[in-house]
Design an enzyme around this catalytic site. Sequence first.
Site, PDB file in Angstrom:
ATOM      1  N   ASP A  38       0.816  -1.215   0.000  1.00  0.00           N
ATOM      2  CA  ASP A  38       0.000   0.000   0.000  1.00  0.00           C
ATOM      3  C   ASP A  38       0.854   1.271   0.000  1.00  0.00           C
ATOM      4  O   ASP A  38       0.378   2.345   0.359  1.00  0.00           O
ATOM      5  CB  ASP A  38      -0.906   0.011   1.241  1.00  0.00           C
ATOM      6  CG  ASP A  38      -1.992  -1.043   1.134  1.00  0.00           C
ATOM      7  OD1 ASP A  38      -2.314  -1.439  -0.008  1.00  0.00           O
ATOM      8  OD2 ASP A  38      -2.497  -1.473   2.182  1.00  0.00           O
ATOM      9  N   HIS A 242      27.859   5.669 -11.877  1.00  0.00           N
ATOM     10  CA  HIS A 242      26.532   5.826 -11.255  1.00  0.00           C
ATOM     11  C   HIS A 242      26.413   4.996  -9.971  1.00  0.00           C
ATOM     12  O   HIS A 242      25.381   4.383  -9.703  1.00  0.00           O
ATOM     13  CB  HIS A 242      25.425   5.463 -12.246  1.00  0.00           C
ATOM     14  CG  HIS A 242      25.291   6.469 -13.347  1.00  0.00           C
ATOM     15  ND1 HIS A 242      24.683   6.188 -14.554  1.00  0.00           N
ATOM     16  CD2 HIS A 242      25.685   7.762 -13.422  1.00  0.00           C
ATOM     17  CE1 HIS A 242      24.728   7.271 -15.313  1.00  0.00           C
ATOM     18  NE2 HIS A 242      25.336   8.235 -14.655  1.00  0.00           N
ATOM     19  N   ASP A 259      28.449  13.125  -5.374  1.00  0.00           N
ATOM     20  CA  ASP A 259      27.672  13.823  -6.398  1.00  0.00           C
ATOM     21  C   ASP A 259      26.254  13.916  -5.845  1.00  0.00           C
ATOM     22  O   ASP A 259      25.542  12.913  -5.774  1.00  0.00           O
ATOM     23  CB  ASP A 259      27.720  13.024  -7.710  1.00  0.00           C
ATOM     24  CG  ASP A 259      27.048  13.757  -8.871  1.00  0.00           C
ATOM     25  OD1 ASP A 259      26.302  14.729  -8.623  1.00  0.00           O
ATOM     26  OD2 ASP A 259      27.262  13.342 -10.030  1.00  0.00           O
ATOM     27  N   ASP A 270      23.245  20.442  -8.775  1.00  0.00           N
ATOM     28  CA  ASP A 270      23.983  19.246  -9.181  1.00  0.00           C
ATOM     29  C   ASP A 270      25.471  19.513  -8.967  1.00  0.00           C
ATOM     30  O   ASP A 270      26.094  20.202  -9.768  1.00  0.00           O
ATOM     31  CB  ASP A 270      23.673  18.942 -10.660  1.00  0.00           C
ATOM     32  CG  ASP A 270      24.329  17.665 -11.153  1.00  0.00           C
ATOM     33  OD1 ASP A 270      24.904  16.929 -10.332  1.00  0.00           O
ATOM     34  OD2 ASP A 270      24.261  17.402 -12.374  1.00  0.00           O
ATOM     35  N   HIS A 349      32.953  10.303 -19.953  1.00  0.00           N
ATOM     36  CA  HIS A 349      31.659  10.992 -20.074  1.00  0.00           C
ATOM     37  C   HIS A 349      31.862  12.377 -20.667  1.00  0.00           C
ATOM     38  O   HIS A 349      32.991  12.781 -20.949  1.00  0.00           O
ATOM     39  CB  HIS A 349      30.929  11.043 -18.724  1.00  0.00           C
ATOM     40  CG  HIS A 349      31.694  11.714 -17.619  1.00  0.00           C
ATOM     41  ND1 HIS A 349      31.859  13.073 -17.548  1.00  0.00           N
ATOM     42  CD2 HIS A 349      32.334  11.196 -16.533  1.00  0.00           C
ATOM     43  CE1 HIS A 349      32.560  13.369 -16.454  1.00  0.00           C
ATOM     44  NE2 HIS A 349      32.869  12.250 -15.825  1.00  0.00           N
ATOM     45  N   HIS A 353      25.819  18.996 -18.925  1.00  0.00           N
ATOM     46  CA  HIS A 353      24.459  18.927 -19.478  1.00  0.00           C
ATOM     47  C   HIS A 353      23.712  20.176 -19.057  1.00  0.00           C
ATOM     48  O   HIS A 353      24.124  20.878 -18.120  1.00  0.00           O
ATOM     49  CB  HIS A 353      23.742  17.668 -18.941  1.00  0.00           C
ATOM     50  CG  HIS A 353      23.890  17.484 -17.458  1.00  0.00           C
ATOM     51  ND1 HIS A 353      23.070  18.110 -16.548  1.00  0.00           N
ATOM     52  CD2 HIS A 353      24.800  16.793 -16.716  1.00  0.00           C
ATOM     53  CE1 HIS A 353      23.457  17.790 -15.316  1.00  0.00           C
ATOM     54  NE2 HIS A 353      24.511  17.003 -15.382  1.00  0.00           N
ATOM     55  N   HIS A 360      19.078  16.469 -15.750  1.00  0.00           N
ATOM     56  CA  HIS A 360      19.512  16.487 -17.151  1.00  0.00           C
ATOM     57  C   HIS A 360      18.381  17.188 -17.886  1.00  0.00           C
ATOM     58  O   HIS A 360      17.393  16.569 -18.269  1.00  0.00           O
ATOM     59  CB  HIS A 360      19.743  15.071 -17.685  1.00  0.00           C
ATOM     60  CG  HIS A 360      20.950  14.417 -17.067  1.00  0.00           C
ATOM     61  ND1 HIS A 360      21.380  13.160 -17.379  1.00  0.00           N
ATOM     62  CD2 HIS A 360      21.847  14.887 -16.147  1.00  0.00           C
ATOM     63  CE1 HIS A 360      22.473  12.867 -16.670  1.00  0.00           C
ATOM     64  NE2 HIS A 360      22.755  13.898 -15.917  1.00  0.00           N
ATOM     65  N   GLU A 383      31.618  19.463 -15.458  1.00  0.00           N
ATOM     66  CA  GLU A 383      31.960  18.345 -14.566  1.00  0.00           C
ATOM     67  C   GLU A 383      32.957  17.362 -15.163  1.00  0.00           C
ATOM     68  O   GLU A 383      32.636  16.189 -15.359  1.00  0.00           O
ATOM     69  CB  GLU A 383      30.677  17.605 -14.149  1.00  0.00           C
ATOM     70  CG  GLU A 383      29.743  17.222 -15.292  1.00  0.00           C
ATOM     71  CD  GLU A 383      28.523  16.446 -14.787  1.00  0.00           C
ATOM     72  OE1 GLU A 383      28.713  15.451 -14.073  1.00  0.00           O
ATOM     73  OE2 GLU A 383      27.391  16.847 -15.106  1.00  0.00           O
ATOM     74  N   TYR A 387      39.012   8.814 -13.951  1.00  0.00           N
ATOM     75  CA  TYR A 387      38.700   7.583 -13.212  1.00  0.00           C
ATOM     76  C   TYR A 387      39.712   6.525 -13.642  1.00  0.00           C
ATOM     77  O   TYR A 387      39.686   6.081 -14.793  1.00  0.00           O
ATOM     78  CB  TYR A 387      37.264   7.125 -13.530  1.00  0.00           C
ATOM     79  CG  TYR A 387      36.280   8.292 -13.486  1.00  0.00           C
ATOM     80  CD1 TYR A 387      35.646   8.659 -12.307  1.00  0.00           C
ATOM     81  CD2 TYR A 387      36.041   9.063 -14.635  1.00  0.00           C
ATOM     82  CE1 TYR A 387      34.783   9.748 -12.269  1.00  0.00           C
ATOM     83  CE2 TYR A 387      35.184  10.155 -14.601  1.00  0.00           C
ATOM     84  CZ  TYR A 387      34.558  10.492 -13.419  1.00  0.00           C
ATOM     85  OH  TYR A 387      33.714  11.579 -13.388  1.00  0.00           O
ATOM     86  N   ARG A 405      35.868  13.635  -9.693  1.00  0.00           N
ATOM     87  CA  ARG A 405      35.044  14.514 -10.540  1.00  0.00           C
ATOM     88  C   ARG A 405      34.823  15.805  -9.761  1.00  0.00           C
ATOM     89  O   ARG A 405      34.686  15.761  -8.519  1.00  0.00           O
ATOM     90  CB  ARG A 405      33.707  13.851 -10.905  1.00  0.00           C
ATOM     91  CG  ARG A 405      32.819  14.725 -11.778  1.00  0.00           C
ATOM     92  CD  ARG A 405      31.653  13.970 -12.451  1.00  0.00           C
ATOM     93  NE  ARG A 405      30.689  13.397 -11.538  1.00  0.00           N
ATOM     94  CZ  ARG A 405      30.592  12.117 -11.260  1.00  0.00           C
ATOM     95  NH1 ARG A 405      31.412  11.246 -11.834  1.00  0.00           N
ATOM     96  NH2 ARG A 405      29.685  11.677 -10.406  1.00  0.00           N
ATOM     97  N   GLU A 407      32.295  19.137 -10.092  1.00  0.00           N
ATOM     98  CA  GLU A 407      31.129  19.593 -10.862  1.00  0.00           C
ATOM     99  C   GLU A 407      30.530  20.849 -10.240  1.00  0.00           C
ATOM    100  O   GLU A 407      30.212  20.869  -9.047  1.00  0.00           O
ATOM    101  CB  GLU A 407      30.069  18.487 -10.879  1.00  0.00           C
ATOM    102  CG  GLU A 407      28.747  18.914 -11.520  1.00  0.00           C
ATOM    103  CD  GLU A 407      27.745  17.775 -11.654  1.00  0.00           C
ATOM    104  OE1 GLU A 407      27.754  16.859 -10.801  1.00  0.00           O
ATOM    105  OE2 GLU A 407      26.954  17.799 -12.615  1.00  0.00           O
TER     106      GLU A 407
HETATM  107  N1  GLY Z   1      24.255  13.840 -10.987  1.00  0.00           N
HETATM  108  C1  GLY Z   1      24.029  13.550 -12.332  1.00  0.00           C
HETATM  109  C2  GLY Z   1      25.021  14.174 -13.190  1.00  0.00           C
HETATM  110  O1  GLY Z   1      25.974  14.735 -12.699  1.00  0.00           O
HETATM  111  O2  GLY Z   1      24.895  14.204 -14.373  1.00  0.00           O
HETATM  112 MN    MN Z   2      25.701  16.637 -13.670  1.00  0.00          MN
HETATM  113 MN    MN Z   3      26.169  15.408 -10.707  1.00  0.00          MN
END
Ligand code: GLY
Ligand code: MN
Ligand code: MN
Length: 437
Positions: A38, A242, A259, A270, A349, A353, A360, A383, A387, A405, A407
């Site tokens: 529920d 991720h 992150d 972000d 990557h 974005h 995103h 960002e 790695y 990273r 960002e």
């Molecule tokens: N936290 C998602 C990204 O950095 O794209």
């Molecule tokens: Mn991001």
């Molecule tokens: Mn991020």
Amino acid sequence: MKISLDQFVERRKELMAKMLPNSIAIIPSASMKQRNSDVEYAFRQDSNFYYLTGFNEPDAVLLLMPGRLAGESVLFCRKRDKLMEIWNGYRSGPEGVVADYAMDEGHCIDEVDELLPELLNGMSRIYYSIGQDEALDQQVRQWLNSIRSKVRQGAVAPSELVMLDQLLNEMRLIKTDAEKEMMRQAGDISAQGHVKAMQLCKPGMMEYQLEAEILHHFTMQGCRQPAYSSIVGGGENACVLHYIENDKTLNDGDLVLIDAGCELDHYAGDITRTFPVNGRFSEEQKALYQLVLDAQKACIAIAKPGTLWEAVHEESVKVLTQGLIDLGLLTGSLEDEITAGGYRDFYMHRIGHWLGMDVHDVGDYKVDGEWRPLQPGMVMTVEPGLYIAPDNEAVDARWRGIGIRIEDDVLITETGCEILTASVPKEIEEIEALMAS
Ligand code: GLY
Ligand code: MN
Ligand code: MN
């Protein structure tokens, strides 16, 4: 500060001004999603729907019909229901959406299948998010079929379906002054969450304990949900892009990559920061960290009107590749390593974005086949990361398992950019000083 009612009205007007004559836009709300037995997941309104209404209930459909004399903005929503409201809380109801959300007409959602074909009758085209949601696609087909079944009685079905997102995405991509202010606040709350994590981090803590400190800060500032699942990766977990398990111990001598960003009234922050669990960077960590930071700062330096979206990414590739060569992790020339993509083993990557109501966010990156120049009012993340896979035997063992990273969220202004997340440190000395205090 929240987005005011006037602005939601203004957005609907602006969208209707972009629509071709004799057309209708259909924008459904999000629905509740079941988690188990529920229990339901926390409700998150559909971004397009919220952008145009400010209305935060499920089971609703917004119709926009520019030029309709009886009213251009029509909202179908749940009816008032004393019993349901005792159990589940207040509902605006059809009268409430007229009084409180400046709709021209409100109807009960139970009537949508009966009334919508009548409203579609005689329209030339329908704007909606085609193919994004199976239930909506099916509903539109049913409404169209319902009109088609009455053509001998004189009904005329719309002959064109048009992707609504083209019009709406461009509006959402360029932020208004009120949105910029929301995003400054989201950036600042997110930044302070990271500051807290740096201050509280100690070897032996669990990754989820740092996550909890950040989420606690977000909630205390009124952000009941983060903008996305937080990543807290100690040591080599930072190399899983991720990673959201966040269930391991934070070890002395490792870095931790966080992150995390809050969601403030549907606007996202972000941020990624990477810092030493024990407060002091090792030599290898320092060298790689400084390289990522140099790349990030070089990208931010060119984030201004006229710079192509792709040029920002290319800048990150150039700085990171040269640095990897200088450190001996890549052995070719700069040109060869960029052409052959050798850097992709360490930087897999993109630079970032668009950022807005969705982490995103919507908006094209290419227009007419060409990379898009940055424009004032756009918000993007910057960002870069490196790695070094723990099993990468091509590099010296001392580098392996390090993931970094950095960002920030950046608003493009008339003359350059404003960093919305500047209040969390990223210089090595600043981080070490904060963690020592
Ligand atoms: N936290 C998602 C990204 O950095 O794209
Ligand atoms: Mn991001
Ligand atoms: Mn991020």
